[in-house]
Design a protein around this motif. Sequence first.
Motif, PDB file in Angstrom:
ATOM      1  N   VAL A  46       0.859  -1.183   0.000  1.00  0.00           N
ATOM      2  CA  VAL A  46       0.000   0.000   0.000  1.00  0.00           C
ATOM      3  C   VAL A  46       0.898   1.237   0.000  1.00  0.00           C
ATOM      4  CG1 VAL A  46      -1.788   1.286   1.225  1.00  0.00           C
ATOM      5  CG2 VAL A  46      -1.813  -1.228   1.244  1.00  0.00           C
ATOM      6  N   SER A  47       0.713   2.091  -1.001  1.00  0.00           N
ATOM      7  CA  SER A  47       1.495   3.324  -1.124  1.00  0.00           C
ATOM      8  C   SER A  47       0.582   4.529  -0.935  1.00  0.00           C
ATOM      9  CB  SER A  47       2.163   3.397  -2.498  1.00  0.00           C
ATOM     10  OG  SER A  47       1.184   3.486  -3.515  1.00  0.00           O
ATOM     11  N   ASP A  48       1.181   5.702  -0.777  1.00  0.00           N
ATOM     12  CA  ASP A  48       0.408   6.937  -0.589  1.00  0.00           C
ATOM     13  C   ASP A  48      -0.593   7.161  -1.721  1.00  0.00           C
ATOM     14  OD1 ASP A  48       1.601   7.700   1.838  1.00  0.00           O
ATOM     15  OD2 ASP A  48       3.275   8.642   0.796  1.00  0.00           O
ATOM     16  N   GLU A  49      -0.206   6.793  -2.958  1.00  0.00           N
ATOM     17  CA  GLU A  49      -1.076   7.021  -4.123  1.00  0.00           C
ATOM     18  C   GLU A  49      -2.351   6.183  -4.063  1.00  0.00           C
ATOM     19  OE1 GLU A  49       2.175   5.897  -4.539  1.00  0.00           O
ATOM     20  OE2 GLU A  49       3.014   7.898  -4.749  1.00  0.00           O
ATOM     21  N   MET A  50      -2.368   5.153  -3.211  1.00  0.00           N
ATOM     22  CA  MET A  50      -3.509   4.242  -3.133  1.00  0.00           C
ATOM     23  C   MET A  50      -4.451   4.569  -1.979  1.00  0.00           C
ATOM     24  SD  MET A  50      -1.548   0.645  -3.593  1.00  0.00           S
ATOM     25  CE  MET A  50      -0.491   0.308  -4.980  1.00  0.00           C
ATOM     26  N   THR A  51      -4.169   5.634  -1.237  1.00  0.00           N
ATOM     27  CA  THR A  51      -4.919   5.866  -0.005  1.00  0.00           C
ATOM     28  C   THR A  51      -6.008   6.931  -0.129  1.00  0.00           C
ATOM     29  OG1 THR A  51      -3.306   7.485   0.795  1.00  0.00           O
ATOM     30  CG2 THR A  51      -2.967   5.183   1.421  1.00  0.00           C
ATOM     31  N   ASN A  52      -6.888   6.917   0.849  1.00  0.00           N
ATOM     32  CA  ASN A  52      -7.947   7.913   0.959  1.00  0.00           C
ATOM     33  C   ASN A  52      -7.509   9.012   1.934  1.00  0.00           C
ATOM     34  OD1 ASN A  52      -8.240   6.824   3.555  1.00  0.00           O
ATOM     35  ND2 ASN A  52      -9.936   5.511   2.929  1.00  0.00           N
ATOM     36  N   THR A  56      -5.656   5.261   4.593  1.00  0.00           N
ATOM     37  CA  THR A  56      -5.800   3.815   4.421  1.00  0.00           C
ATOM     38  C   THR A  56      -6.136   3.505   2.965  1.00  0.00           C
ATOM     39  OG1 THR A  56      -8.147   3.882   5.038  1.00  0.00           O
ATOM     40  CG2 THR A  56      -6.558   3.483   6.811  1.00  0.00           C
ATOM     41  N   LEU A  57      -6.009   2.243   2.594  1.00  0.00           N
ATOM     42  CA  LEU A  57      -6.261   1.824   1.219  1.00  0.00           C
ATOM     43  C   LEU A  57      -7.649   2.274   0.780  1.00  0.00           C
ATOM     44  CD1 LEU A  57      -5.147   0.204  -1.213  1.00  0.00           C
ATOM     45  CD2 LEU A  57      -6.236  -1.817  -0.203  1.00  0.00           C
ATOM     46  N   HIS A  58      -7.708   3.039  -0.319  1.00  0.00           N
ATOM     47  CA  HIS A  58      -8.966   3.590  -0.838  1.00  0.00           C
ATOM     48  C   HIS A  58      -9.814   2.475  -1.441  1.00  0.00           C
ATOM     49  CE1 HIS A  58     -11.742   5.951  -3.254  1.00  0.00           C
ATOM     50  NE2 HIS A  58     -11.392   6.994  -2.519  1.00  0.00           N
ATOM     51  N   ALA A  59     -11.118   2.588  -1.294  1.00  0.00           N
ATOM     52  CA  ALA A  59     -12.049   1.580  -1.802  1.00  0.00           C
ATOM     53  C   ALA A  59     -11.877   1.344  -3.299  1.00  0.00           C
ATOM     54  CB  ALA A  59     -13.481   2.005  -1.495  1.00  0.00           C
ATOM     55  N   THR A  60     -11.618   2.389  -4.062  1.00  0.00           N
ATOM     56  CA  THR A  60     -11.439   2.225  -5.503  1.00  0.00           C
ATOM     57  C   THR A  60     -10.253   1.335  -5.803  1.00  0.00           C
ATOM     58  OG1 THR A  60     -12.388   4.401  -5.906  1.00  0.00           O
ATOM     59  CG2 THR A  60     -11.067   3.450  -7.680  1.00  0.00           C
ATOM     60  N   ASN A  61      -9.166   1.503  -5.057  1.00  0.00           N
ATOM     61  CA  ASN A  61      -7.996   0.657  -5.267  1.00  0.00           C
ATOM     62  C   ASN A  61      -8.268  -0.776  -4.834  1.00  0.00           C
ATOM     63  OD1 ASN A  61      -5.468   1.972  -6.337  1.00  0.00           O
ATOM     64  ND2 ASN A  61      -6.237   3.525  -4.944  1.00  0.00           N
ATOM     65  N   THR A  62      -9.080  -0.961  -3.816  1.00  0.00           N
ATOM     66  CA  THR A  62      -9.452  -2.312  -3.401  1.00  0.00           C
ATOM     67  C   THR A  62     -10.277  -2.972  -4.501  1.00  0.00           C
ATOM     68  OG1 THR A  62      -9.478  -1.608  -1.091  1.00  0.00           O
ATOM     69  CG2 THR A  62     -10.592  -3.680  -1.615  1.00  0.00           C
ATOM     70  N   SER A  80     -17.090  -6.395  -0.561  1.00  0.00           N
ATOM     71  CA  SER A  80     -17.368  -6.171   0.855  1.00  0.00           C
ATOM     72  C   SER A  80     -16.066  -5.733   1.506  1.00  0.00           C
ATOM     73  CB  SER A  80     -17.877  -7.449   1.525  1.00  0.00           C
ATOM     74  OG  SER A  80     -19.130  -7.811   1.005  1.00  0.00           O
ATOM     75  N   PHE A  81     -16.070  -4.550   2.094  1.00  0.00           N
ATOM     76  CA  PHE A  81     -14.891  -4.001   2.756  1.00  0.00           C
ATOM     77  C   PHE A  81     -14.941  -4.422   4.221  1.00  0.00           C
ATOM     78  CE2 PHE A  81     -16.091  -1.275  -0.784  1.00  0.00           C
ATOM     79  CZ  PHE A  81     -14.926  -1.340  -1.537  1.00  0.00           C
ATOM     80  N   LEU A  82     -13.979  -5.242   4.626  1.00  0.00           N
ATOM     81  CA  LEU A  82     -14.017  -5.862   5.942  1.00  0.00           C
ATOM     82  C   LEU A  82     -13.036  -5.247   6.930  1.00  0.00           C
ATOM     83  CD1 LEU A  82     -14.118  -9.506   4.603  1.00  0.00           C
ATOM     84  CD2 LEU A  82     -16.068  -8.082   5.262  1.00  0.00           C
ATOM     85  N   GLY A  83     -12.072  -4.507   6.433  1.00  0.00           N
ATOM     86  CA  GLY A  83     -11.065  -3.896   7.297  1.00  0.00           C
ATOM     87  C   GLY A  83     -10.254  -2.896   6.514  1.00  0.00           C
ATOM     88  N   SER A  84      -9.305  -2.269   7.187  1.00  0.00           N
ATOM     89  CA  SER A  84      -8.483  -1.259   6.521  1.00  0.00           C
ATOM     90  C   SER A  84      -7.055  -1.764   6.360  1.00  0.00           C
ATOM     91  CB  SER A  84      -8.489   0.045   7.317  1.00  0.00           C
ATOM     92  OG  SER A  84      -7.952  -0.188   8.610  1.00  0.00           O
ATOM     93  N   ALA A  85      -6.325  -1.109   5.475  1.00  0.00           N
ATOM     94  CA  ALA A  85      -4.906  -1.403   5.264  1.00  0.00           C
ATOM     95  C   ALA A  85      -4.167  -0.076   5.219  1.00  0.00           C
ATOM     96  CB  ALA A  85      -4.713  -2.168   3.967  1.00  0.00           C
ATOM     97  N   ASN A  86      -3.047  -0.012   5.895  1.00  0.00           N
ATOM     98  CA  ASN A  86      -2.278   1.220   6.015  1.00  0.00           C
ATOM     99  C   ASN A  86      -1.100   1.264   5.052  1.00  0.00           C
ATOM    100  OD1 ASN A  86      -3.793   2.273   8.300  1.00  0.00           O
ATOM    101  ND2 ASN A  86      -2.885   0.587   9.427  1.00  0.00           N
ATOM    102  N   VAL A  87      -0.614   2.473   4.815  1.00  0.00           N
ATOM    103  CA  VAL A  87       0.569   2.661   3.972  1.00  0.00           C
ATOM    104  C   VAL A  87       1.697   1.794   4.513  1.00  0.00           C
ATOM    105  CG1 VAL A  87       2.333   4.314   3.232  1.00  0.00           C
ATOM    106  CG2 VAL A  87      -0.067   4.991   3.258  1.00  0.00           C
ATOM    107  N   GLY A  88       2.362   1.086   3.609  1.00  0.00           N
ATOM    108  CA  GLY A  88       3.485   0.233   3.978  1.00  0.00           C
ATOM    109  C   GLY A  88       3.113  -1.215   4.208  1.00  0.00           C
ATOM    110  N   GLU A  89       1.828  -1.497   4.438  1.00  0.00           N
ATOM    111  CA  GLU A  89       1.428  -2.886   4.628  1.00  0.00           C
ATOM    112  C   GLU A  89       1.399  -3.598   3.275  1.00  0.00           C
ATOM    113  OE1 GLU A  89      -1.259  -3.353   8.531  1.00  0.00           O
ATOM    114  OE2 GLU A  89      -2.291  -2.313   6.893  1.00  0.00           O
ATOM    115  N   THR A  90       1.728  -4.875   3.298  1.00  0.00           N
ATOM    116  CA  THR A  90       1.662  -5.698   2.099  1.00  0.00           C
ATOM    117  C   THR A  90       0.326  -6.420   2.087  1.00  0.00           C
ATOM    118  OG1 THR A  90       4.053  -6.013   2.071  1.00  0.00           O
ATOM    119  CG2 THR A  90       2.750  -7.587   0.813  1.00  0.00           C
ATOM    120  N   ILE A  91      -0.379  -6.284   0.975  1.00  0.00           N
ATOM    121  CA  ILE A  91      -1.679  -6.924   0.799  1.00  0.00           C
ATOM    122  C   ILE A  91      -1.524  -8.093  -0.166  1.00  0.00           C
ATOM    123  CG2 ILE A  91      -4.074  -6.612   0.015  1.00  0.00           C
ATOM    124  CD1 ILE A  91      -3.299  -5.038   2.566  1.00  0.00           C
TER     125      ILE A  91
END
Length: 134
Positions: A46-52, A56-62, A80-91
């Motif tokens: 997850v990078s800054d460009e992917m966040t809201n 956290t990871l933006h729904a559009t990117n998910t 279905s969005f079940l949780g969040s992901a932060n910058v730097g986390e690997t999804i």
Amino acid sequence: MAGKKCVEMLSNLYKGYGQTKSFMKTAGAMRVISADQGKVKIEFDVSDEMTNAFGTLHATNTALRTLGRDDGVSVDLHVSFLGSANVGETIVMDVEVLKAGQSMAFSRADLYVKETGKKVATGNHTKSLSKNKL
């Protein structure tokens, strides 16, 4: 051998996305871990460009990551969005093609944080396929 070819084809597809100027550009960060007939495992950081606005990871990117195949057009996309992901986390994203015919394909994807296994999203995607084959 089929798995290696699938990994190479998908890796090239995602690299191409990274060269676009559309919202698909962030898909260029995806790394194909494994691929075989009907199943793909991909990961991305997850990078800054992917966040809201909350960082956290933006729904559009998910949702973008649940799309799977490049040919055809989306008919139905349910995430279905079940949780969040932060910058730097690997999804990690596990994708399975549930059924694919000549004109329609149905897939399912689960996204989770690699380090913790926490599920971030699950999605189902239906595509109307083009007549051109990959």
